[in-house]
Design a protein around this motif. Structure first.
Motif, PDB file in Angstrom:
ATOM      1  N   LEU A   8       0.858  -1.180   0.000  1.00 57.88           N
ATOM      2  CA  LEU A   8       0.000   0.000   0.000  1.00 57.88           C
ATOM      3  C   LEU A   8       0.895   1.231   0.000  1.00 57.88           C
ATOM      4  N   VAL A   9       0.707   2.104  -0.978  1.00 60.49           N
ATOM      5  CA  VAL A   9       1.531   3.312  -1.117  1.00 60.49           C
ATOM      6  C   VAL A   9       0.643   4.544  -0.948  1.00 60.49           C
ATOM      7  N   LEU A  10       0.951   5.360   0.047  1.00 63.02           N
ATOM      8  CA  LEU A  10       0.273   6.636   0.235  1.00 63.02           C
ATOM      9  C   LEU A  10       1.133   7.702  -0.435  1.00 63.02           C
ATOM     10  N   ALA A  11       0.566   8.426  -1.380  1.00 56.77           N
ATOM     11  CA  ALA A  11       1.374   9.384  -2.144  1.00 56.77           C
ATOM     12  C   ALA A  11       0.904  10.807  -1.923  1.00 56.77           C
ATOM     13  N   ALA A  12       1.817  11.663  -1.502  1.00 56.63           N
ATOM     14  CA  ALA A  12       1.508  13.083  -1.343  1.00 56.63           C
ATOM     15  C   ALA A  12       1.389  13.720  -2.725  1.00 56.63           C
ATOM     16  N   THR A  13       0.348  14.526  -2.919  1.00 60.96           N
ATOM     17  CA  THR A  13       0.154  15.236  -4.178  1.00 60.96           C
ATOM     18  C   THR A  13       0.324  16.734  -3.939  1.00 60.96           C
ATOM     19  N   PRO A  14       0.610  17.501  -4.987  1.00 63.14           N
ATOM     20  CA  PRO A  14       0.817  18.944  -4.823  1.00 63.14           C
ATOM     21  C   PRO A  14      -0.388  19.624  -4.168  1.00 63.14           C
ATOM     22  N   ILE A  15      -0.128  20.625  -3.306  1.00 63.11           N
ATOM     23  CA  ILE A  15      -1.212  21.370  -2.674  1.00 63.11           C
ATOM     24  C   ILE A  15      -1.585  22.589  -3.509  1.00 63.11           C
ATOM     25  N   GLY A  16      -0.900  22.768  -4.619  1.00 71.96           N
ATOM     26  CA  GLY A  16      -1.185  23.894  -5.504  1.00 71.96           C
ATOM     27  C   GLY A  16      -0.397  23.780  -6.788  1.00 71.96           C
ATOM     28  N   GLY A  90      -1.949  17.040  -0.847  1.00 78.92           N
ATOM     29  CA  GLY A  90      -1.263  16.646   0.382  1.00 78.92           C
ATOM     30  C   GLY A  90      -1.213  15.140   0.597  1.00 78.92           C
ATOM     31  N   MET A  91      -0.947  14.755   1.846  1.00 82.36           N
ATOM     32  CA  MET A  91      -0.736  13.355   2.192  1.00 82.36           C
ATOM     33  C   MET A  91      -2.041  12.655   2.573  1.00 82.36           C
ATOM     34  N   PRO A  92      -2.371  11.537   1.935  1.00 86.96           N
ATOM     35  CA  PRO A  92      -3.547  10.775   2.333  1.00 86.96           C
ATOM     36  C   PRO A  92      -3.497  10.415   3.816  1.00 86.96           C
ATOM     37  N   SER A  93      -4.669  10.356   4.426  1.00 91.96           N
ATOM     38  CA  SER A  93      -4.896  10.012   5.839  1.00 91.96           C
ATOM     39  C   SER A  93      -4.710  11.194   6.771  1.00 91.96           C
ATOM     40  N   VAL A  94      -4.087  12.299   6.308  1.00 90.30           N
ATOM     41  CA  VAL A  94      -3.943  13.488   7.144  1.00 90.30           C
ATOM     42  C   VAL A  94      -5.115  14.403   6.844  1.00 90.30           C
ATOM     43  N   SER A  95      -6.190  14.265   7.618  1.00 87.22           N
ATOM     44  CA  SER A  95      -7.433  15.001   7.413  1.00 87.22           C
ATOM     45  C   SER A  95      -8.049  14.681   6.051  1.00 87.22           C
ATOM     46  N   ASP A  96      -7.721  13.532   5.507  1.00 89.11           N
ATOM     47  CA  ASP A  96      -8.219  13.064   4.213  1.00 89.11           C
ATOM     48  C   ASP A  96      -8.410  11.550   4.289  1.00 89.11           C
ATOM     49  N   VAL A 112       3.106  -1.112   4.269  1.00 88.47           N
ATOM     50  CA  VAL A 112       2.608   0.227   3.969  1.00 88.47           C
ATOM     51  C   VAL A 112       3.788   1.187   3.860  1.00 88.47           C
ATOM     52  N   THR A 113       3.823   1.973   2.804  1.00 87.69           N
ATOM     53  CA  THR A 113       4.876   2.960   2.630  1.00 87.69           C
ATOM     54  C   THR A 113       4.257   4.230   2.051  1.00 87.69           C
ATOM     55  N   CYS A 114       5.081   5.229   1.780  1.00 87.32           N
ATOM     56  CA  CYS A 114       4.524   6.467   1.217  1.00 87.32           C
ATOM     57  C   CYS A 114       5.520   7.157   0.300  1.00 87.32           C
ATOM     58  N   VAL A 115       4.965   8.007  -0.546  1.00 87.63           N
ATOM     59  CA  VAL A 115       5.768   8.910  -1.373  1.00 87.63           C
ATOM     60  C   VAL A 115       5.694  10.270  -0.690  1.00 87.63           C
ATOM     61  N   PRO A 116       6.768  10.735  -0.062  1.00 89.59           N
ATOM     62  CA  PRO A 116       6.715  12.025   0.639  1.00 89.59           C
ATOM     63  C   PRO A 116       6.556  13.168  -0.342  1.00 89.59           C
ATOM     64  N   GLY A 117       6.072  14.285   0.196  1.00 88.14           N
ATOM     65  CA  GLY A 117       5.889  15.424  -0.695  1.00 88.14           C
ATOM     66  C   GLY A 117       5.248  16.602  -0.006  1.00 88.14           C
ATOM     67  N   PRO A 118       4.522  17.420  -0.743  1.00 82.71           N
ATOM     68  CA  PRO A 118       3.960  18.666  -0.216  1.00 82.71           C
ATOM     69  C   PRO A 118       3.056  18.439   0.991  1.00 82.71           C
ATOM     70  N   SER A 119       3.091  19.403   1.908  1.00 81.80           N
ATOM     71  CA  SER A 119       2.263  19.348   3.113  1.00 81.80           C
ATOM     72  C   SER A 119       1.856  20.758   3.500  1.00 81.80           C
ATOM     73  N   ALA A 120       0.553  21.035   3.501  1.00 85.66           N
ATOM     74  CA  ALA A 120       0.071  22.346   3.901  1.00 85.66           C
ATOM     75  C   ALA A 120       0.394  22.623   5.360  1.00 85.66           C
ATOM     76  N   VAL A 121       0.348  21.583   6.189  1.00 85.34           N
ATOM     77  CA  VAL A 121       0.632  21.745   7.617  1.00 85.34           C
ATOM     78  C   VAL A 121       2.058  22.236   7.829  1.00 85.34           C
ATOM     79  N   LEU A 122       3.022  21.547   7.244  1.00 90.78           N
ATOM     80  CA  LEU A 122       4.428  21.902   7.447  1.00 90.78           C
ATOM     81  C   LEU A 122       4.786  23.225   6.786  1.00 90.78           C
ATOM     82  N   MET A 123       4.232  23.484   5.606  1.00 90.06           N
ATOM     83  CA  MET A 123       4.550  24.742   4.941  1.00 90.06           C
ATOM     84  C   MET A 123       3.993  25.921   5.728  1.00 90.06           C
TER      85      MET A 123
END
Length: 287
Positions: A8-16, A90-96, A112-123
């Motif tokens: 299972l891969v959780l992939a962060a997508t661009p927030i903009g 953003g990242m699946p499972s974080v308020s999604d 379970v792993t993930c593709v790191p990437g954009p995060s509205a929280v951290l930015m």
């Protein structure tokens, strides 16, 4: 027992800005056996931006169907498939959507792993100008005024910087409720349309920001609020509080730890000062 071969891969997508997508995201989209997307129309747009075409099945996976679809996806995982989960931003499972599937996959022994990437929280934290050494994410506040007020009242003494998501049509009400619960001057930052053309960060006290937001705010919004400051209490003033709580049945050690966290006083100093005089003398007497 050999664990299932699926992943299972959780992939962060661009927030903009689509240029923020991790290079690995395109590869995962092109090669996954199943792509579970919060909105398949947005997925098509993202794929067009990245110049990629999914080779596997594309299914919808959102808050309204995740309970029913999760068992289907776990079945694919235990059969050995690679399942990619993407949300609108953003990242699946974080308020999604995503947590339910992660929980089920872990229970089934699936990697379970993930593709790191954009995060509205951290930015938002990074650009807020507020302390980021300790923070907590509170997601969306309740929509009903009474429930929202209760949640904020429970956070009034939170020492960590807090991060919230909010809808544009409720941001003024939420900021006004924060001013009521935290005080008008509690520092905050409203981060709007992060990474997009009209990105904006407004900083100030929550009451000031509520007045600004009352004029109308658009876009995706993340709010960062400073934590409560430590109470300025002297050791002499704190000792009666300690003894009062101990007399009510609390453990001296626990009370001292709690007051030390909220006041910045030394836990050991509080403990020694609150001991009855005869015990204090016994602790300091030479052997």
């Amino acid at each position: 027992m050999t664990p299932p071969a699926g992943v299972l891969v959780l992939a962060a997508t661009p927030i903009g800005d689509p240029r923020d997508a991790a290079p690995r995201l395109a590869h995962e989209l092109a090669t996954a056996d199943v792509v579970a997307a919060e909105d398949t129309r947005r997925l098509r747009r993202l794929c067009a931006d990245l110049g990629v075409t999914p080779s596997g099945a594309v299914v919808s996976y959102h808050e309204h169907n995740e309970a029913a679809r999760t068992p289907e996806l776990v079945e694919r995982l235990t059969a050995g498939d690679r399942v990619l989960v993407v949300t609108d931003a953003g990242m699946p499972s974080v308020s999604d959507p995503g947590y339910r599937l992660v929980d089920a996959a872990v229970a089934a022994g699936v990697r379970v792993t993930c593709v790191p990437g954009p995060s509205a929280v951290l930015m938002a934290l990074a650009v807020s100008g507020l302390p980021v050494d300790r923070f907590c994410f509170e997601g969306f506040l309740p929509r009903k005024p009474g429930e929202r007020a209760r949640v904020l009242a429970g956070l009034a003494d939170e020492r960590r910087t807090m991060v919230f998501f909010e809808a544009p049509h409720r941001i003024d009400l939420s900021l006004a409720a924060m001013a009521e619960a935290f005080g008008a001057d509690r520092p905050a930052a409203v981060c709007r349309e992060l990474t997009k053309t009209y990105e904006e960060v407004r900083r100030g006290g929550v009451a000031e920001l509520a007045a600004w937001a009352a004029e109308g705010v658009r876009g995706e919004i993340t709010v960062v609020v400073g934590g409560a400051r430590a109470q300025v209490v002297s050791l002499e003033d704190a000792v009666p509080l300690v003894r009062e709580r101990v007399a009510a049945g609390e453990r001296l050690k626990d009370v001292c730890a709690d007051l030390a966290a909220s006041t910045g006083l030394s836990k050991t100093a509080l403990y020694n000062a609150a001991l009855p005089p005869r015990l204090t003398a016994a602790r300091t007497r030479d052997p």
